[in-house]
Scaffold this active site. Structure first.
Site, mmCIF file in Angstrom:
data_model
loop_
_atom_site.group_PDB
_atom_site.id
_atom_site.type_symbol
_atom_site.label_atom_id
_atom_site.label_comp_id
_atom_site.label_asym_id
_atom_site.label_seq_id
_atom_site.Cartn_x
_atom_site.Cartn_y
_atom_site.Cartn_z
ATOM 1 N N LYS A 21 -26.098 -67.569 -49.475
ATOM 2 C CA LYS A 21 -26.510 -67.268 -50.854
ATOM 3 C C LYS A 21 -27.984 -67.628 -51.034
ATOM 4 C CE LYS A 21 -25.296 -68.038 -55.692
ATOM 5 N NZ LYS A 21 -25.485 -66.639 -56.072
ATOM 6 N N HIS A 37 -21.347 -72.771 -52.851
ATOM 7 C CA HIS A 37 -21.313 -71.408 -52.312
ATOM 8 C C HIS A 37 -21.579 -71.405 -50.806
ATOM 9 C CE1 HIS A 37 -21.641 -70.198 -56.540
ATOM 10 N NE2 HIS A 37 -21.209 -69.014 -56.153
ATOM 11 N N HIS A 38 -21.283 -70.262 -50.192
ATOM 12 C CA HIS A 38 -21.574 -70.055 -48.761
ATOM 13 C C HIS A 38 -23.074 -70.203 -48.498
ATOM 14 C CE1 HIS A 38 -23.247 -66.040 -49.636
ATOM 15 N NE2 HIS A 38 -22.350 -66.047 -50.606
HETATM 16 P P1 NAD Z 1 -25.201 -59.591 -48.761
HETATM 17 O O1 NAD Z 1 -26.504 -60.160 -48.301
HETATM 18 O O2 NAD Z 1 -24.024 -59.667 -47.857
HETATM 19 O O3 NAD Z 1 -25.397 -58.049 -49.160
HETATM 20 C C1 NAD Z 1 -26.515 -57.524 -49.786
HETATM 21 C C2 NAD Z 1 -26.708 -56.113 -49.249
HETATM 22 O O4 NAD Z 1 -27.753 -55.482 -50.002
HETATM 23 C C3 NAD Z 1 -27.147 -56.093 -47.784
HETATM 24 O O5 NAD Z 1 -26.339 -55.202 -47.043
HETATM 25 C C4 NAD Z 1 -28.590 -55.602 -47.846
HETATM 26 O O6 NAD Z 1 -28.989 -54.852 -46.704
HETATM 27 C C5 NAD Z 1 -28.541 -54.733 -49.095
HETATM 28 N N1 NAD Z 1 -29.858 -54.457 -49.695
HETATM 29 C C6 NAD Z 1 -30.930 -55.279 -49.771
HETATM 30 N N2 NAD Z 1 -31.943 -54.674 -50.419
HETATM 31 C C7 NAD Z 1 -31.488 -53.438 -50.751
HETATM 32 C C8 NAD Z 1 -32.061 -52.353 -51.445
HETATM 33 N N3 NAD Z 1 -33.314 -52.395 -51.917
HETATM 34 N N4 NAD Z 1 -31.321 -51.237 -51.627
HETATM 35 C C9 NAD Z 1 -30.048 -51.169 -51.146
HETATM 36 N N5 NAD Z 1 -29.447 -52.190 -50.489
HETATM 37 C C10 NAD Z 1 -30.161 -53.302 -50.298
HETATM 38 O O7 NAD Z 1 -24.879 -60.297 -50.156
HETATM 39 P P2 NAD Z 1 -23.484 -60.373 -50.919
HETATM 40 O O8 NAD Z 1 -22.783 -61.620 -50.560
HETATM 41 O O9 NAD Z 1 -22.775 -59.072 -50.780
HETATM 42 O O10 NAD Z 1 -23.978 -60.549 -52.420
HETATM 43 C C11 NAD Z 1 -24.788 -59.571 -53.043
HETATM 44 C C12 NAD Z 1 -25.219 -60.065 -54.417
HETATM 45 O O11 NAD Z 1 -24.062 -60.198 -55.238
HETATM 46 C C13 NAD Z 1 -25.886 -61.445 -54.407
HETATM 47 O O12 NAD Z 1 -26.882 -61.490 -55.413
HETATM 48 C C14 NAD Z 1 -24.750 -62.389 -54.743
HETATM 49 O O13 NAD Z 1 -25.193 -63.587 -55.329
HETATM 50 C C15 NAD Z 1 -23.999 -61.532 -55.739
HETATM 51 N N6 NAD Z 1 -22.583 -61.843 -55.913
HETATM 52 C C16 NAD Z 1 -22.102 -61.635 -57.165
HETATM 53 C C17 NAD Z 1 -20.764 -61.825 -57.424
HETATM 54 C C18 NAD Z 1 -20.258 -61.556 -58.800
HETATM 55 O O14 NAD Z 1 -19.065 -61.756 -59.056
HETATM 56 N N7 NAD Z 1 -21.104 -61.102 -59.725
HETATM 57 C C19 NAD Z 1 -19.897 -62.247 -56.407
HETATM 58 C C20 NAD Z 1 -20.410 -62.451 -55.129
HETATM 59 C C21 NAD Z 1 -21.764 -62.222 -54.889
#
Ligand code: NAD
Length: 265
Positions: free
Chosen positions: A158, A154-155
């Protein structure tokens, strides 16, 4: 039927993609966007979308009261996701959760919360349909090849490891394989962690590098042969068909559903 949707974590990499998908591809109505950053700013302007102004808020519960959504889509971070789920379900709102880091114990709590509040929740560690198929094929191969290891890549932003997909894949493999041929000998690990994490006998190796998005290899070993099953998400659009499928089906599921595979035929 058009659904009223809140996207939580709307300014993150996944959240932004979900917002764009809803605005550009769905008839659903995006009624609210929540994040800890860019609060007070217009998300449509931030994402250069030609749509009606929508201000980013940081209080999910307040936003629910204000906008009365039917669905919350959560892509935030592992440390806050349980609190977000509690807020959503206790307000009777259906949830689609992609945030990873949710444990078996968490799932039991979530199942109970969903039942008590008569709300539905779909949690998918991976919304890429190809990844769901990769897990299905790996589970099938495990019947014939019990020796197996997983490499997930992953990037470098993560936060959690191993990935939710790798853990889920190991669970599915362990359900299907009859024995683990790799776990009997005593190994000498000259550098701690060299052999990866141990998911009940399935080794998982986590790679974190810039340039990567989400990738996984499941390598099966047999007499004189190996079988490699690999899936690659090259960008975050790869997750959107799964999110759209979840949106189409969320009202029809019952309580907690864990894994997108349950929505496939
Ligand atoms: P990211 O860090 O780019 O985005 C997370 C966002 O959540 C940020 O903008 C942050 O400010 C916000 N945030 C943090 N705490 C918060 C809160 N209490 N309330 C509201 N917003 C809040 O991360 P990402 O790459 O977008 O990934 C997000 C999640 O999704 C991670 O857990 C990642 O592992 C997961 N993910 C899942 C899939 C899937 O297919 N299920 C795919 C990619 C990523």
């Amino acid at each position: 039927m058009k659904k009223r949707i809140i996207v939580n974590g709307a300014c993150g990499r996944m959240g932004q993609e979900v917002v764009k998908t809803i605005v550009l591809e769905r008839e659903d109505i995006l009624v609210g966007v929540c994040d800890r950053i860019n609060v007070g700013k217009n998300i449509m302007e931030l994402l250069a979308l030609d749509a009606e102004k929508l201000i980013i808020k940081d209080d999910l519960e307040g936003l629910i009261r204000e906008t009365r959504p039917e669905v919350i889509i959560d892509f935030t971070t592992p440390t806050v996701v349980m609190e977000n789920i509690r807020i959503g379900l206790s307000n009777g709102v259906n949830m689609i959760v992609g945030t990873t880091g949710i444990t078996e114990v968490d799932l039991e709590i979530i199942e109970k919360m969903a039942r008590e509040n008569k709300a539905n929740i779909l949690i998918a560690p991976n919304f890429a349909l190809g990844a769901v198929l990769m897990m299905r094929f790996a589970a099938e191969a495990a019947r014939y090849f019990p020796a197996v290891e997983i490499i997930e890549l992953h990037h470098d932003q993560k936060l959690d490891s191993p990935s939710g997909t790798a853990i889920k894949t190991a669970e599915l493999i362990n359900k299907n394989r009859k024995e683990d041929r790799g776990s009997e000998k005593e190994e000498i690990e000259k550098l701690s962690g060299a052999r990866g994490a141990d998911a009940e006998g399935v080794k998982i190796h986590s790679v974190r590098l810039p340039g990567l998005v989400a990738h996984q290899e499941v390598i099966f070993g047999g007499e004189g042969q190996t079988l490699l099953i690999r899936h690659d998400s090259y960008n975050r659009k790869s997750f959107m068909p799964g999110v759209k499928l979840a949106l189409d089906r969320i009202a029809d599921i019952s309580g907690l559903v864990y894994g997108l595979e349950h929505l496939l035929d």
